[in-house]
Scaffold this active site. Sequence first.
Site, PDB file in Angstrom:
ATOM      1  N   ASP A 138       0.844  -1.186   0.000  1.00  0.00           N
ATOM      2  CA  ASP A 138       0.000   0.000   0.000  1.00  0.00           C
ATOM      3  C   ASP A 138       0.886   1.244   0.000  1.00  0.00           C
ATOM      4  O   ASP A 138       2.101   1.158   0.119  1.00  0.00           O
ATOM      5  CB  ASP A 138      -0.953  -0.013   1.196  1.00  0.00           C
ATOM      6  CG  ASP A 138      -0.221  -0.089   2.527  1.00  0.00           C
ATOM      7  OD1 ASP A 138       0.995   0.135   2.547  1.00  0.00           O
ATOM      8  OD2 ASP A 138      -0.871  -0.378   3.538  1.00  0.00           O
ATOM      9  N   ASP A 169      -8.135  -7.500   0.610  1.00  0.00           N
ATOM     10  CA  ASP A 169      -7.154  -7.742   1.662  1.00  0.00           C
ATOM     11  C   ASP A 169      -7.734  -7.307   2.990  1.00  0.00           C
ATOM     12  O   ASP A 169      -8.571  -6.399   3.044  1.00  0.00           O
ATOM     13  CB  ASP A 169      -5.857  -6.967   1.401  1.00  0.00           C
ATOM     14  CG  ASP A 169      -5.964  -5.525   1.878  1.00  0.00           C
ATOM     15  OD1 ASP A 169      -5.503  -5.235   3.002  1.00  0.00           O
ATOM     16  OD2 ASP A 169      -6.530  -4.686   1.150  1.00  0.00           O
ATOM     17  N   CYS A 183     -13.557 -28.359   7.605  1.00  0.00           N
ATOM     18  CA  CYS A 183     -12.301 -27.722   7.201  1.00  0.00           C
ATOM     19  C   CYS A 183     -11.175 -28.744   7.162  1.00  0.00           C
ATOM     20  O   CYS A 183     -11.086 -29.623   8.034  1.00  0.00           O
ATOM     21  CB  CYS A 183     -11.964 -26.594   8.184  1.00  0.00           C
ATOM     22  SG  CYS A 183     -10.427 -25.717   7.810  1.00  0.00           S
ATOM     23  N   CYS A 231      -7.838 -27.723   6.983  1.00  0.00           N
ATOM     24  CA  CYS A 231      -6.585 -27.027   7.248  1.00  0.00           C
ATOM     25  C   CYS A 231      -5.731 -27.841   8.221  1.00  0.00           C
ATOM     26  O   CYS A 231      -6.198 -28.795   8.850  1.00  0.00           O
ATOM     27  CB  CYS A 231      -6.844 -25.633   7.808  1.00  0.00           C
ATOM     28  SG  CYS A 231      -7.366 -25.581   9.543  1.00  0.00           S
ATOM     29  N   CYS A 235      -7.285 -28.080  11.789  1.00  0.00           N
ATOM     30  CA  CYS A 235      -8.456 -28.952  11.922  1.00  0.00           C
ATOM     31  C   CYS A 235      -8.123 -30.416  11.656  1.00  0.00           C
ATOM     32  O   CYS A 235      -8.808 -31.311  12.169  1.00  0.00           O
ATOM     33  CB  CYS A 235      -9.568 -28.473  11.002  1.00  0.00           C
ATOM     34  SG  CYS A 235     -10.283 -26.882  11.511  1.00  0.00           S
ATOM     35  N   HIS A 252      -5.935 -21.515  10.769  1.00  0.00           N
ATOM     36  CA  HIS A 252      -7.315 -21.873  10.418  1.00  0.00           C
ATOM     37  C   HIS A 252      -8.047 -20.716   9.748  1.00  0.00           C
ATOM     38  O   HIS A 252      -8.668 -20.894   8.691  1.00  0.00           O
ATOM     39  CB  HIS A 252      -8.092 -22.317  11.655  1.00  0.00           C
ATOM     40  CG  HIS A 252      -9.552 -22.450  11.389  1.00  0.00           C
ATOM     41  ND1 HIS A 252     -10.105 -23.521  10.717  1.00  0.00           N
ATOM     42  CD2 HIS A 252     -10.597 -21.598  11.642  1.00  0.00           C
ATOM     43  CE1 HIS A 252     -11.408 -23.341  10.587  1.00  0.00           C
ATOM     44  NE2 HIS A 252     -11.732 -22.183  11.138  1.00  0.00           N
TER      45      HIS A 252
END
Length: 381
Positions: free
Chosen positions: A96, A270, A308, A310, A313, A339
Amino acid sequence: MTQVPVTYELIKEEKHTGARLGILHTPHGSFPTPMYMPVGTLATVKSLSPEELKEMGAGVILSNTYHLWLRPGEDIVQDAGGLHKFMNWDQGILTDSGGFQVFSLSDNRKLTEEGVHFRSHLDGSKLFLSPEKAIQIQTALGSDIMMSLDECPPFYESYDYVKNSINRTTRWAERGLKAQENTKDQVIFGIMQGAGYKDLRIQHAKDMAALDFPGYSVGGLSVGESKEEMNEVLDYLTPYMPANKPRYLMGVGSPDALIDGAIRGIDMFDCVLATRIARNGSCMTSHGRLVVKNAKYARDYTPIDDHCDCYTCRNYSRAYVRHLFHANESFGLRLASIHNTHFLLNLMKQVRQAIMDDNLLDFRQDFFERYGYNKPNARAF
């Protein structure tokens, strides 16, 4: 004609909405859109490694010009070979302009036509940021996508103030473009402002489009206005954003806003939300917000989200993650951050599939019902 190093390729438009399936091409890879970009403010996504981010499917990450300018300094990053080498990330990076951080220091800054005078939040030293300086810093950082310096006026600021603000931002955008030195592997995106005024939003969109930036972002949203007001702005604004270039909604990353933004033709998002709320034990799940620190999870040996896949998990229970938070073990916030970041990246993967299948509105309805957004006083996360 000079080849633009960052381009947008439209793959498909959803039949029933303004949603777009596309590819963002950068010097460090090509990535499917709509996309969520994890935020690595100080050249790191808090508690996550680049390898973990890649495994989750992250393509572009965002770093903060203001903070990296103050420490370690853009010269150190440049000497290290640029941000990509410095942080060991060989995919896309967006920086940015630093403007939002400066303008958030409203009690310690003075706005002029030349730029912004302000004091460092670290040591109080006097600093000056101009459109040229913002591009100079980002050029040294070596990001793929640089952002033009803008002013982000409050959503409910007076009409006359916002009108003067957007005109100055356009002048700053022109100066930033003139200051760009390296066109081989970096581009500048323009930022469209206008607060909550439809005519000013459209005027600024037209003015910025006339400058022919390689991409455009929508600024000044998710700054206190309601979700309905944000969506209203996107409804009338995105038709004025060039269709052949990427559209980026800055600082927006709650699940509902990602879906609603994609429906309205946004390609890039974002937000720090995923890791920020993770540090407080809040987790996004397919069934809504879950605060894993709560006592009711002390003997809950199921994953944070049973839908999930991930790392967290697959390997750990709610009870274990809760224990880590109550024991002040940093591994707990890492697991929650993994997660939540995976959740948003996977959500955008599902959004892209829904666009491909022409059923994004059905997907939205189903997701909102499961997440609890249709309930009175539902939390955004």
